[in-house]
Design a protein around this motif. Structure first.
Motif: not given
Length: 671
Positions: A197-224
């Motif tokens: 989950v941490v790895d997925a949050a960091r990858a999502a943060g990179q895609e969103k060009k955020a400062k760090g890890p994020v939770v998105t509304l992608s089911r594969s991230l928000i459900v876990p």
């Protein structure tokens, strides 16, 4: 210069030349293709010769080849890799395409030829397949309003055009909400989350060009995240955002759109002489009537709700033991259910996930198809629409069968969910063509990419749809592959999920991402034993959505769909801590188009059959019994819509199933 979409594709297997196509090519290609299609239709309608199956029905089957090419390319990338330009094109294309196809279905001269053939059908010496295509063509014209005249005809065209635009807006609003929202996480917020989950949050943060890890509304991230985050405040924030998609006010709010869609559908059905839209929609499905749908759903609802209520008491007790008073909430259920699963089954998803590598699960789905149907898969190096995509040449006995494309990772440009589509469907007329089939999923990226057990089931599910397309063996494209009743189309996909649970499949392909070791036998047994864990929750959230969908369409269209949704849920006694799987403002199955409108029950209807169909294998020689596999291919997977769905199932199984197999399969009654 020749438009690359309309050119003769010289790529391997005539796959669309994605690398040569730009967004600027679509509008002129569509204009030219519609012009050509109209000319073909006009020629058929104006033919002075007596109507025959060849000069009318087969001519219709052969028409529109260029338009099919344009639409297959455009809608593939519009759903899986959208951008602002493509969204603009989709909004512009929707009413134009609606008007184009409405013009065909309302062409009185053309319908007269089809009706003439229908009246003389017993004297035409047609094959069984030709008779089926004639029936479906005639029925399609009638249900599209071809028999309407004057003001009613004009109003039908207006309704269809408006519905097309509204469906596009609904989809794009939902995508916009999903793309816009994310929740920043600090390093401290990551405490308690498993590595995947941490790895997925960091990858999502990179895609969103955020400062760090994020939770998105992608089911594969928000459900876990909802399963594992010990931070109740963060779970609540994430869940509320997920549940509010399409209902945030402003330009992307879908509530008024849903109300208008329902009103227009009711008007459309009444123009055609039906009491309700549900009566109209279900007439051509296996279920036939709203009452039969409701009967099935309520047979499942009662035991599911009873199980969910019992589970809620257990989870509430666990929450109180954590020092949290008050009721169990929707953002609590998955967290405490996961803790319960670990306690009762000693099954930790964080420990399980390294054994469910994406690449190995793809291999597993291919291997099962090889053992069952003799299919082989060889990687193809061809340009595709996104770097994440990959392709395979599918063969049997050395002969090319299909091209299969997999697009597995979540990204902001892709709509949520998972689906299968055919860029080209199988047919033998007017020329032989093999299918090009795509599975699109939304799995979290990783190195390697790891799946949850639910993700792995989704992969097998969508590949079941792909097999339905790839193994199709009919003459006419209009009845090819998944061109079947909506409540039958999910049978091959849901049936194929069962092979993921075959112990020898997991034993071979569920190998650890780091060590390569197979899943320990003890863990394998726990996985299979826990397969029905939390089925009360899963069944309730699904059936509630299906019953709300049915209520929307079986009666007068509600002016306030949200109030109607609340009324239905209250009448059911919906557990407070369980949300609908798809609440109205983000119920894309129902409002993005007519596909699953009044038909979300279809998954459950098909599940009644898939539980019984897999039992046929178990009663024979096991999961890979060759005779049952051949019967499945011969009677269901290869036949498309060439016969009534009920007849196809009877040919495979010899009888129709009851609901008990489904309830036992979900563990809702004793086996």
């Amino acid at each position: 210069m020749t438009n690359p979409i309309l050119s003769n594709w010289t790529t391997p297997f005539e796959i669309a030349p994605f690398s040569d196509i730009s967004d600027d090519d679509f509008s002129p290609a569509l204009e030219q293709a519609m012009k050509e299609h109209n000319a073909e239709i006009d020629a058929i309608a104006a033919n002075p010769d007596t109507p025959t199956f060849a000069n009318t029905i087969e001519a219709l089957e052969a028409a529109g080849g260029q338009l099919d090419k344009v639409l297959s390319v455009f809608f593939t990338i519009a759903g899986a890799d959208s951008n602002r330009k493509r969204e603009e094109l989709q909004r512009a294309f929707s009413p134009r395409l609606s008007a184009h196809f409405s013009g065909i279905s309302s062409n009185k001269s053309l319908f007269k030829r089809v009706a003439d053939l229908w009246a003389r059908r017993d004297d035409l010496d047609l094959t069984e397949e030709q008779a089926r295509v004639l029936m479906l063509t005639h029925r399609g014209f009638v249900r599209a309003g071809a028999a309407l005249e004057g003001d009613e005809d004009a109003r039908m065209q207006e309704i269809k055009s408006r519905l097309a635009s509204l469906g596009t807006s609904f989809t794009q609003n939902l995508l916009a909400d999903e793309r816009a929202w994310y929740m920043d996480l600090t390093e401290e917020d990551l405490n308690g989350l498993p590595d995947f989950v941490v790895d997925a949050a960091r990858a999502a943060g990179q895609e969103k060009k955020a400062k760090g890890p994020v939770v998105t509304l992608s089911r594969s991230l928000i459900v876990p995240f909802l399963q594992f985050s010990p931070r109740r405040d963060l779970r609540e924030n994430a869940y509320r955002a997920w549940a509010a998609r399409g209902a945030n006010g402003g330009e992307t709010d879908n509530r008024d759109i849903a109300a208008e869609i329902l009103a227009l559908r009711e008007e459309r059905a009444k123009l055609l002489g039906y009491d309700t839209f549900a009566d109209y929609k279900l007439e051509t499905e296996m279920a036939r009537t709203p009452d039969r749908v409701r009967e099935l759903l309520m047979q499942v609802w009662e035991p599911a709700k009873s199980r969910a209520d019992t589970d809620a008491d257990v989870l509430t007790q666990m929450m109180q033991e954590d020092g949290i008073n008050g009721p169990l909430e929707a953002w609590d259920w998955r967290y405490y259910a996961e803790k319960r699963r670990k306690a009762e089954h000693d099954l930790d998803e964080a420990a399980l996930k390294p054994y469910l590598q994406l690449d190995r699960m793809i291999e597993a789905s291919f291997a099962c198809a090889n053992r069952l149907f003799g299919l082989e898969f060889k990687p193809l190096d061809v340009p595709l629409y996104h770097p994440d995509c990959r392709a395979w040449d599918v063969t049997r006995d050395g002969q090319h069968v299909a091209v299969f494309i997999g697009d597995y990772f979540a990204r902001g440009s892709k709509r949520s969910g998972a689906w299968c589509s055919a860029m080209r469907a199988q047919a033998k007329f007017p020329k032989k063509q093999t299918p090009v089939v795509i599975n699109v999923c939304n799995f979290a990226k990783g190195d390697p990419a790891l799946l949850s057990y639910d993700d792995a089931r989704t992969l097998f599910h969508e590949f079941g749809h792909a097999l339905h397309q790839m193994l199709s063996n009919v003459t006419y494209e209009s009845i090819s592959g998944t061109s079947v009743a909506r409540d039958f189309v999910e049978l091959p996909s849901q049936l194929y999920e069962h092979w993921l649970e075959v112990p020898e499949v997991l034993a071979e392909f569920a190998t650890h991402a780091e060590t390569g070791e197979p899943m320990p036998q003890e863990m394998l047994q726990k996985v299979l034993k826990a397969a029905n864990f939390d089925q009360g929750f899963q069944t309730v959230e699904y059936v509630a959505s299906a019953l709300v969908d049915l209520a929307f369409h079986d009666g007068e269209a509600p002016t306030d769909p949200m109030a109607k949704q609340s009324e239905v849920l209250a009448g059911l006694g919906m557990p407070k801590a369980i949300g609908m799987r798809h609440a109205t403002p983000h119920f894309a199955h129902v409002f993005a188009g007519d596909g699953y409108s009044s038909g979300y029950y279809s998954y459950m209807w098909s599940e009644v059959m898939d539980a019984d169909a897999f039992a046929a294998f178990e009663e024979a020689g096991g999961a890979f019994d060759p005779e049952r596999a051949k019967a499945l291919e011969d009677n269901i997977l290869s036949t498309g819509g060439s016969r009534e769905a009920e007849d196809l199932y009877l040919a495979f199984r010899g009888r129709l199933p009851g609901v008990d197999a489904l309830l036992k399969g979900r563990g809702l009654i004793a086996a």
